[in-house]
Design a protein around this motif. Structure first.
Motif, PDB file in Angstrom:
ATOM      1  N   PRO A   1      -4.283  -4.977  -3.013  1.00 54.44           N
ATOM      2  CA  PRO A   1      -3.165  -4.934  -3.968  1.00 54.44           C
ATOM      3  C   PRO A   1      -2.977  -6.270  -4.678  1.00 54.44           C
ATOM      4  CG  PRO A   1      -2.339  -5.076  -1.734  1.00 54.44           C
ATOM      5  CD  PRO A   1      -3.823  -4.900  -1.618  1.00 54.44           C
TER       6      PRO A   1
ATOM      7  N   TYR B   1       0.852  -1.196   0.000  1.00 55.99           N
ATOM      8  CA  TYR B   1       0.000   0.000   0.000  1.00 55.99           C
ATOM      9  C   TYR B   1       0.885   1.242   0.000  1.00 55.99           C
ATOM     10  CZ  TYR B   1      -4.170  -2.762   1.007  1.00 55.99           C
ATOM     11  OH  TYR B   1      -5.215  -3.663   0.927  1.00 55.99           O
ATOM     12  N   SER B   2       0.629   2.157  -0.917  1.00 57.19           N
ATOM     13  CA  SER B   2       1.394   3.400  -0.989  1.00 57.19           C
ATOM     14  C   SER B   2       0.462   4.551  -1.350  1.00 57.19           C
ATOM     15  CB  SER B   2       2.511   3.284  -2.035  1.00 57.19           C
ATOM     16  OG  SER B   2       1.961   2.982  -3.309  1.00 57.19           O
ATOM     17  N   PRO B   3       0.832   5.796  -1.032  1.00 54.52           N
ATOM     18  CA  PRO B   3      -0.010   6.949  -1.379  1.00 54.52           C
ATOM     19  C   PRO B   3      -0.264   7.011  -2.884  1.00 54.52           C
ATOM     20  CG  PRO B   3       1.695   7.588   0.170  1.00 54.52           C
ATOM     21  CD  PRO B   3       2.017   6.195  -0.270  1.00 54.52           C
ATOM     22  N   SER B   4      -1.375   7.639  -3.241  1.00 58.59           N
ATOM     23  CA  SER B   4      -1.778   7.695  -4.648  1.00 58.59           C
ATOM     24  C   SER B   4      -0.817   8.507  -5.508  1.00 58.59           C
ATOM     25  CB  SER B   4      -3.190   8.289  -4.762  1.00 58.59           C
ATOM     26  OG  SER B   4      -3.250   9.571  -4.136  1.00 58.59           O
ATOM     27  N   GLU B   5      -0.179   9.525  -4.923  1.00 60.02           N
ATOM     28  CA  GLU B   5       0.739  10.366  -5.671  1.00 60.02           C
ATOM     29  C   GLU B   5       2.167   9.839  -5.559  1.00 60.02           C
ATOM     30  OE1 GLU B   5      -0.050  12.817  -7.677  1.00 60.02           O
ATOM     31  OE2 GLU B   5      -2.187  12.522  -7.227  1.00 60.02           O
TER      32      GLU B   5
ATOM     33  N   TRP C   1       3.333   8.167   3.607  1.00 64.24           N
ATOM     34  CA  TRP C   1       2.284   8.213   4.619  1.00 64.24           C
ATOM     35  C   TRP C   1       2.736   9.124   5.754  1.00 64.24           C
ATOM     36  CZ3 TRP C   1      -1.812   6.455   2.516  1.00 64.24           C
ATOM     37  CH2 TRP C   1      -1.841   5.285   1.763  1.00 64.24           C
TER      38      TRP C   1
ATOM     39  N   GLU D   1      -3.749   6.968   7.843  1.00 63.29           N
ATOM     40  CA  GLU D   1      -3.804   6.943   6.388  1.00 63.29           C
ATOM     41  C   GLU D   1      -3.596   5.527   5.862  1.00 63.29           C
ATOM     42  OE1 GLU D   1      -2.122  11.455   5.426  1.00 63.29           O
ATOM     43  OE2 GLU D   1      -0.846   9.707   5.116  1.00 63.29           O
TER      44      GLU D   1
ATOM     45  N   GLU E   1     -10.390   0.798   2.720  1.00 60.69           N
ATOM     46  CA  GLU E   1     -11.181   1.395   1.645  1.00 60.69           C
ATOM     47  C   GLU E   1     -10.683   1.065   0.234  1.00 60.69           C
ATOM     48  OE1 GLU E   1     -13.942   2.752   2.302  1.00 60.69           O
ATOM     49  OE2 GLU E   1     -13.711   2.856   4.487  1.00 60.69           O
ATOM     50  N   SER E   2      -9.386   0.853   0.055  1.00 62.38           N
ATOM     51  CA  SER E   2      -8.848   0.640  -1.288  1.00 62.38           C
ATOM     52  C   SER E   2      -9.021  -0.806  -1.741  1.00 62.38           C
ATOM     53  CB  SER E   2      -7.360   0.997  -1.327  1.00 62.38           C
ATOM     54  OG  SER E   2      -7.149   2.337  -0.933  1.00 62.38           O
TER      55      SER E   2
ATOM     56  N   GLU F   1       5.088  10.569  -2.648  1.00 62.49           N
ATOM     57  CA  GLU F   1       4.514  10.915  -1.350  1.00 62.49           C
ATOM     58  C   GLU F   1       4.753   9.791  -0.342  1.00 62.49           C
ATOM     59  OE1 GLU F   1       0.434  11.927  -1.530  1.00 62.49           O
ATOM     60  OE2 GLU F   1       0.748  13.858  -2.540  1.00 62.49           O
TER      61      GLU F   1
ATOM     62  N   ALA G   1      -6.414   3.198   3.903  1.00 58.87           N
ATOM     63  CA  ALA G   1      -6.157   2.633   2.572  1.00 58.87           C
ATOM     64  C   ALA G   1      -6.436   1.139   2.557  1.00 58.87           C
ATOM     65  CB  ALA G   1      -4.713   2.906   2.163  1.00 58.87           C
TER      66      ALA G   1
END
Length: 355
Positions: free
Chosen positions: A291, A266-270, A275, A280, A287-288, A273, A284
């Motif tokens: 992977p 799991y990594s930030p969308s941008e 965490w 956060e 809600e996400s 970036e 993820a």
């Protein structure tokens, strides 16, 4: 020796005078070499007998105390407690001593220690052996098998990412340990992660800390905390829902995907970036979409294995027994993968320790 805090299960029998202490080996693991035997019954010194005959063991009334262990150095620190490398003064045998400070009543600590001793009493070769646990000076101390290669997390830091064939061999060993915990002992690990998978110079891979969560959840000082590392925690556990051994399978899929790619799944969308806090990360995870392993980088079998582990609905995840029959686990023959050489070449082993 002075009488100490350990259970009579940990017996030390003295060898005949003509035997030399120098014969005792200092490598890790379960032994039947020379005169030193270390197994589920504890540490025993045995005298030699005729070939094929069981060696006689002389019982000793005195119990082993902490005074019989010499601290070499601290080899690990974490929320679950500190881990020290210790040496048994008489035999020069190395062990890991995990010390967990608990702010609770002494009677509770003793009860926890007794329960832990029962839960960790195991002969499974894919679990780190627990030789003893006891209460002493406000802390629960656990004497564990010393694994001289450190953890899978340590290995990953050295190599960046682990090849698929090596992961297949490691995975088979971990699944055997999980299968034993889940299906024979009815134990949920609750904190499966790379740092809780230990390796040694023999190429062995073993699960550790599968009883520490029992201590934490039973301690009044830690009863309101969540046991386990959030990053590898299943969605149902993060939500506070009831959970079973399938929560360990989620963690298994995440950690092997991390080992394969060299980064946490799991990594930030941008891009670029990071965490900023744990909330956060858990958001993820809940809600996400789960992977997946990049299909262009890995075999279909590995991608399928990861997918079978990382399912939002625990009912959709395979069990440890089912995963042992998975194509990814079966595609790498154990005899063709030399984990001992891989661990040694990666520089993950502890330098030779002095006797």
């Amino acid at each position: 020796m002075k009488r100490g805090c350990l259970s009579p299960n940990l017996n030390l029998s003295l060898p005949p005078p003509e035997q030399s202490i120098s014969k005792f080996l200092t490598q890790s693991g379960t032994f039947k070499d020379g005169d030193l035997r270390v197994n589920k019954d504890g540490i025993q010194l045995v005298s030699q007998s005729e070939p094929g005959a069981p060696p006689p063991i002389k019982p000793l009334d005195d119990q082993l105390s902490l005074a019989d262990l010499e601290v070499v150095k601290v080899i690990g620190k974490g929320g679950g407690g500190n881990v020290q490398l210790v040496k048994h003064k008489l035999t020069c045998q190395f062990f890991a001593l995990k010390v967990i400070q608990l702010n609770t009543e002494e009677s509770t600590c003793r009860a926890i220690s007794q329960e832990l001793r029962i839960n960790l009493y195991s002969q499974c070769p894919y679990l780190v052996s627990c030789y003893q646990s006891f209460y002493h000076n406000g802390a629960v101390s656990i004497i564990l098998e010393f694994m001289d290669g450190g953890s899978l997390s340590d290995l990953l830091k050295k190599v960046g990412r682990i090849p698929e064939d090596i992961l297949g061999a490691i995975c088979k060993r971990v699944l055997r340990g999980l299968s034993y915990l889940h299906h024979e002992r009815r134990i949920i690990h609750r904190d499966l992660k790379p740092s809780n998978l230990l390796i040694n110079h023999r190429g062995e891979v073993k699960i550790t800390d599968f009883g520490v969560s029992k201590i934490l959840t039973n301690s009044t000082s830690l009863a309101n905390t969540v046991v386990g590392t959030y990053h590898y925690m299943s969605p149902e556990r993060i939500r506070g829902n009831s959970h079973g051994n399938k929560s360990d399978i989620w963690s298994l899929g995440l950690l092997f995907l991390e080992c394969a790619t060299g980064k946490f799944p799991y990594s930030p969308s941008e891009p670029g970036e990071r965490w900023t806090n744990v909330y956060e990360v858990v958001d993820a995870i809940v809600e996400s979409p789960p992977p997946r392993a990049p299909s262009g980088q890995f075999s279909p079998e590995f991608c399928s294995f990861v997918s079978d582990c990382i399912q939002k609905n625990p009912e959709d995840r395979k069990s440890a027994r089912e995963l042992l029959e998975h194509g990814f686990v079966k595609m790498y023959d154990e005899a063709s993968v030399d984990l001992s050489s891989y661990f040694s070449n990666a520089g993950s082993l502890t330098p030779k320790l002095p006797i």
